[in-house]
Design an enzyme around this catalytic site. Structure first.
Site, short mmCIF file in Angstrom:
data_model
loop_
_atom_site.label_atom_id
_atom_site.label_comp_id
_atom_site.label_asym_id
_atom_site.label_seq_id
_atom_site.Cartn_x
_atom_site.Cartn_y
_atom_site.Cartn_z
N LYS A 162 0.74 -1.16 -0.03
CA LYS A 162 0.08 -0.09 -0.07
C LYS A 162 0.86 1.39 -0.22
O LYS A 162 0.49 2.12 -0.88
CB LYS A 162 -0.97 0.06 1.18
N GLN A 183 -3.80 -1.19 10.29
CA GLN A 183 -3.61 -2.46 9.66
C GLN A 183 -4.33 -3.54 10.88
O GLN A 183 -3.73 -3.65 11.77
CB GLN A 183 -2.41 -2.79 9.16
N ASP A 241 -10.53 3.34 5.56
CA ASP A 241 -10.80 1.78 5.47
C ASP A 241 -12.19 1.83 5.64
O ASP A 241 -12.84 0.57 5.27
CB ASP A 241 -10.24 1.34 6.91
#
Ligand code: GUN
Length: 296
Positions: free
Chosen positions: A54, A98, A121
């Site tokens: 990413k 994450q 997200d």
């Protein structure tokens, strides 16, 4: 040569990236560099790889990225303090924590601590709610958002179609179901959500025009579960033993690709299907967060 019924996620992700890169340039002309902060806690090998990919993509698109790596022993309070700092930072427009987080940290509390306007997200309860309400001001989670984009760009008509989503996870299955039953041109599907306690999963699958496999069971979807011509999307990433490989493991999806590919109308390869789209959606969400920040 690529098989004719493959959905090339890498190529479609590049089309999305090209649009995102143009939006990054437009923001830079207004004096704003989109900023994305990654937060990783501990040394989970898969998380390291995902965050690394990413990060690399954000650099390529001109997004300024910062990775915060915290030790496995970090307390929830310390993690919340970092997120609070990022919530207030004017250079940071998107925050990605994450998953999975270490067991002593309550993930739900952490995701809810990210300010919704930086929640690229789409995990914050406000954004989860906005998705349920089809409120376009929210952020859509990257993986189901990426699957929708794959379907749209592959010209799969979901209107009135029977879609079976396999898996009821918060990151993919539940939001995917919510997206596809929306009253909109690119949704309007009849969605069936199957999970580990569902009866007759094979029968549900055999009726489906589109199967989206996201339950985390290696090679679960077999040829005999697929109606000829159906569209099959494999979201699964499962590490399984493999005696022949260097580390004794390999990655497989939720779909038995070799068996299903000849039956399917369209199918995603894995890797090279959904994965690149998840990253493309994260980049697009980040640029949108920056645009919202400057009022655009
Ligand atoms: N872990 C697995 N998928 C995801 C994702 O989409 N976002 C984050 N933050 N963590 C993940």
């Amino acid at each position: 040569m690529a098989l004719p019924n493959l959905i090339d996620g890498r190529a479609i992700a590049e089309l999305v990236h090209a649009e995102t890169a143009r939006r990054v340039e437009a923001l830079k002309l207004r004096g704003v560099v989109p900023g994305l902060a990654f937060v990783r806690v501990g040394e989970d090998p898969a998380s390291k790889v995902y965050v690394g990919m990413k990060e690399k993509t954000s650099v390529r698109l001109g997004i300024s990225s910062t990775t915060h790596v915290l030790p496995e022993t970090t307390s929830e309070t310390e993690l919340l303090a970092l997120i609070d700092r990022l919530n207030r930072s004017a250079e940071c427009h998107g925050i990605l924590v994450q998953a999975p987080l270490p067991a002593h940290i309550q993930s739900a509390r952490v995701f809810a601590s990210v300010i919704p306007t930086k929640d690229v997200d789409g995990f914050h309860p406000v954004n989860v709610g906005k998705l349920m309400l089809a409120d376009p001001t929210g952020f859509v989670p990257c993986t189901p958002g990426g699957v929708l984009e794959l379907l749209i760009r592959s010209k799969v008509n979901t209107q009135g179609a029977e879609v079976v989503v396999l898996g009821r996870g918060d990151i993919v299955g539940k939001p995917m179901t919510s997206i596809l039953c929306q009253k909109s041109q690119h949704a309007n599907a009849t969605v069936t959500l199957c999970h580990s306690r569902s009866r007759n999963v094979s029968e549900h699958c055999r009726r489906a025009d589109v199967i989206i496999a996201a339950m985390g069971v290696p090679l679960f979807v077999k040829a005999e579960m697929v109606k000829p011509g159906a569209v099959v999307i494999d979201v699964g990433v499962n590490r399984v033993p493999d005696v022949g490989s260097k580390d004794g493991t390999k990655l497989v999806g939720d779909v038995d690709f070799a068996g299903v590919q000849p039956v399917a109308g369209l199918i995603t390869p894995n890797p090279g299907g959904v994965g690149p789209m998840t990253i493309a959606m994260l980049m697009r969400n980040t640029v949108r967060a920056a645009e919202m920040f400057v009022g655009g």
